[in-house]
Design a protein around this motif. Sequence first.
Motif, PDB file in Angstrom:
ATOM      1  N   SER A 135      93.772  44.664 -14.608  1.00 18.89           N
ATOM      2  CA  SER A 135      93.791  45.240 -13.270  1.00 18.89           C
ATOM      3  C   SER A 135      95.143  45.877 -13.033  1.00 18.89           C
ATOM      4  O   SER A 135      96.179  45.236 -13.167  1.00 18.89           O
ATOM      5  CB  SER A 135      93.531  44.128 -12.248  1.00 18.89           C
ATOM      6  OG  SER A 135      93.951  44.547 -10.981  1.00 18.89           O
ATOM      7  N   ASN A 192      96.170  46.774 -10.254  1.00 20.47           N
ATOM      8  CA  ASN A 192      96.635  46.391  -8.923  1.00 20.47           C
ATOM      9  C   ASN A 192      97.144  44.978  -8.882  1.00 20.47           C
ATOM     10  O   ASN A 192      97.382  44.434  -7.829  1.00 20.47           O
ATOM     11  CB  ASN A 192      95.485  46.541  -7.902  1.00 20.47           C
ATOM     12  CG  ASN A 192      95.053  47.982  -7.806  1.00 20.47           C
ATOM     13  OD1 ASN A 192      95.890  48.869  -7.889  1.00 20.47           O
ATOM     14  ND2 ASN A 192      93.769  48.187  -7.663  1.00 20.47           N
ATOM     15  N   GLN A 193      97.273  44.347 -10.054  1.00 20.91           N
ATOM     16  CA  GLN A 193      97.746  42.953 -10.089  1.00 20.91           C
ATOM     17  C   GLN A 193      99.125  42.883  -9.460  1.00 20.91           C
ATOM     18  O   GLN A 193     100.013  43.670  -9.778  1.00 20.91           O
ATOM     19  CB  GLN A 193      97.845  42.476 -11.547  1.00 20.91           C
ATOM     20  CG  GLN A 193      98.091  41.006 -11.679  1.00 20.91           C
ATOM     21  CD  GLN A 193      96.797  40.239 -11.914  1.00 20.91           C
ATOM     22  OE1 GLN A 193      95.834  40.787 -12.400  1.00 20.91           O
ATOM     23  NE2 GLN A 193      96.759  38.969 -11.582  1.00 20.91           N
ATOM     24  N   THR A 194      99.285  41.949  -8.547  1.00 19.03           N
ATOM     25  CA  THR A 194     100.593  41.779  -7.928  1.00 19.03           C
ATOM     26  C   THR A 194     101.239  40.524  -8.475  1.00 19.03           C
ATOM     27  O   THR A 194     100.581  39.634  -8.955  1.00 19.03           O
ATOM     28  CB  THR A 194     100.462  41.650  -6.403  1.00 19.03           C
ATOM     29  OG1 THR A 194      99.596  40.550  -6.125  1.00 19.03           O
ATOM     30  CG2 THR A 194      99.888  42.920  -5.811  1.00 19.03           C
ATOM     31  N   SER A 206     102.710  37.011  -8.314  1.00 21.99           N
ATOM     32  CA  SER A 206     102.268  35.916  -7.446  1.00 21.99           C
ATOM     33  C   SER A 206     103.284  35.711  -6.328  1.00 21.99           C
ATOM     34  O   SER A 206     104.478  35.950  -6.495  1.00 21.99           O
ATOM     35  CB  SER A 206     102.079  34.643  -8.242  1.00 21.99           C
ATOM     36  OG  SER A 206     103.304  34.250  -8.781  1.00 21.99           O
ATOM     37  N   ASN A 207     102.788  35.284  -5.197  1.00 23.72           N
ATOM     38  CA  ASN A 207     103.635  35.164  -4.013  1.00 23.72           C
ATOM     39  C   ASN A 207     104.631  34.045  -4.193  1.00 23.72           C
ATOM     40  O   ASN A 207     104.296  32.892  -4.142  1.00 23.72           O
ATOM     41  CB  ASN A 207     102.755  34.893  -2.788  1.00 23.72           C
ATOM     42  CG  ASN A 207     101.908  36.094  -2.449  1.00 23.72           C
ATOM     43  OD1 ASN A 207     102.216  37.192  -2.863  1.00 23.72           O
ATOM     44  ND2 ASN A 207     100.839  35.879  -1.729  1.00 23.72           N
ATOM     45  N   GLN A 237     103.351  33.008 -17.345  1.00 18.95           N
ATOM     46  CA  GLN A 237     102.698  32.233 -18.405  1.00 18.95           C
ATOM     47  C   GLN A 237     101.898  33.156 -19.314  1.00 18.95           C
ATOM     48  O   GLN A 237     101.270  34.122 -18.855  1.00 18.95           O
ATOM     49  CB  GLN A 237     101.779  31.187 -17.773  1.00 18.95           C
ATOM     50  CG  GLN A 237     101.385  30.092 -18.719  1.00 18.95           C
ATOM     51  CD  GLN A 237     100.845  28.861 -18.015  1.00 18.95           C
ATOM     52  OE1 GLN A 237     100.488  28.910 -16.850  1.00 18.95           O
ATOM     53  NE2 GLN A 237     100.778  27.753 -18.740  1.00 18.95           N
TER      54      GLN A 237
END
Lengths: 308, 321
Positions: free
Chosen positions: A17, A19-21, A23-24, A34
């Motif tokens: 993807s 659009n992967q962001t 992680s918050n 990882q």
Amino acid sequence: METATFNQTENNKETMSNNQTISNMETKQFNSTQFSSAHPGLITFVIDQSGSMEETYPEGGTKAKFTHLVVNRAINEMINSNADGETVKNRVLLSLIGCGKSVTEIRTDKLSDFANNPLRIENGIQKVSDGNGGLVEVEVQKPIYFEPVANGLTPLADTLDVVKQIVGNFMEKNPESPAPVVVIVTDGMPRSSGVDDATEEANAIAKAQEIMALSCADGHPLIFNCHIGRGTNKCEFPAAEEELPDEQAKFLFKISSEVPESYKDAARKLELDLSEHSKGMVSNADPTTFIKFINFGSSGANQDKMSN
Amino acid sequence: MRLSMKGYITCKEAEAYSDCADRYAYNMAAHRFAISDGVTKSFFPKLWSKVLVEQSVAPSGAAGLPMEQCQAEWLNEVTQRVSHDDVKWFTRNAFLRKEPGLATLVTLALDDENFIWTAEAIGDSFLFFVPDSVKDDFEKWDKLSSKPDPIEFDNYPDYLSSRGKGRGEKRELAGYLEPGTFYLMTDALSEWMFNEQSEALRVIEEEWTDQKAFEASVAHLRNEGRLHNDDSSALIIRLDDDNIWDICDGDTTVTDIDELIDTECALKECRKEIQTVYADLNERINDLLQTYNISDNAKHDIKQQLSEEFALPNRNCDSHE
């Protein structure tokens, strides 16, 4: 002829993807992504294949053969860590580069391809628990992925140029993957034909620093160095130049990354002594330290539940 | 009381359904439900989680999970697979090293004779029971796993082992049957429930209308960083008061992971078949074009036209004069 349309791309689940962001997290910890099938990591082993690797240990066996044994075992450990029975998850892309008479890209492949297509398989004996507190010997298969070679000089600058291309291409195609890890195994200073030693050393340093300056979402690529020796004058994970006992250590210090937080746990579990700003290097490593260092360098690929 | 149930399951991003180590099972006649999460790094975790959930819901006179029976079933199946001639070296080595399968387990049983429910859990999979009267009060939900308070999700859950003793002690919980919803979930979704509470309930109720919608919702949550990229599965058991003492079975919509795997496999094989056919077709077209005394450009144009006309993949002309 019936018209037929089909999606030429592979299974959509394997398409990254875009659009992967990230992680918050309030504070981003670098070199902490990882290894996963969604975002596999690249581990590159640079293996000294110069003529001096033909030297023998007092206990027997050459440095080349021992390196071959340790790195092959590390690859098998990665496979075991990422196998769930009958399949190996492709969380790791593995690259083996030889540095000797010539620079050789020995093999670059997905972990499952290494597992399914080793160079050859040897039979060996392993001691396993018998379930009653004792040990029994069982015959296991030991795949081999590359052969020991000892011939020529140590053209590290040209080798790191090849590594930079591999690492750079990987980062371009996999921007959300863990930052690549390069583990260099050598038994001496860089030397190249037609180039004086000082220039070769300077070129190798420059190239290493170019690699460490590359950047992705997870941070910069890591270079860890293991100089194999006899254990005398050993220098392990130094944090400052004052701790460096010789020219070899000083050279390695310049081409090694500082150990990030995410790798410190693995180092401690292996009983490797680190301080806050330790560089990922060992010079004059004895065989035991060499094994631990290789396990430390490849620990990113062995993370998972139950990794204690 | 009227019982209805939904069940959804999906794998990690960029993996296949066949890689998913979560499993669930149910037995409507006995009103038993179970969910399990196989530990990926262990040996045949999918098989182990499958054995655990199936044995947990099987009608049995004995109380509790028949552990020895589960272990024997797993070992029997694994031994058969390892005895194949084409077994991989790493599979054989792990078998010789007596490596175990590891998995979590949550079970739920509804007793309409005594009008109670009982549950057991080991590992970081969770059971939540949300009575209708306290949907907005997370503290009043029933929550069960074997994780100690304060709850922290990490890489070291308790587990049941297919060889020998596992890790950790199971925990139990019970309550009276009342209108509300049970959620049996594996760890990623459980952590999301802890983090989002009634917002999670809203998403489940409004967005998880079928398997496709569930997968879209999970992908969205992962993209937003609200859900970890891990196998994700949930059994959602709803109890409604219909003024009848007994538990009557209502609608059941539960995704079958085996069907998802078979569908995925079929699609993969069909793709391979089509690619083979197209490769063969391409070769035949090239051979045919060779028999005509026309230029390379003309051959290229013909292939382009055929690609458009028959919606074929556009391959470069590689004919030789």
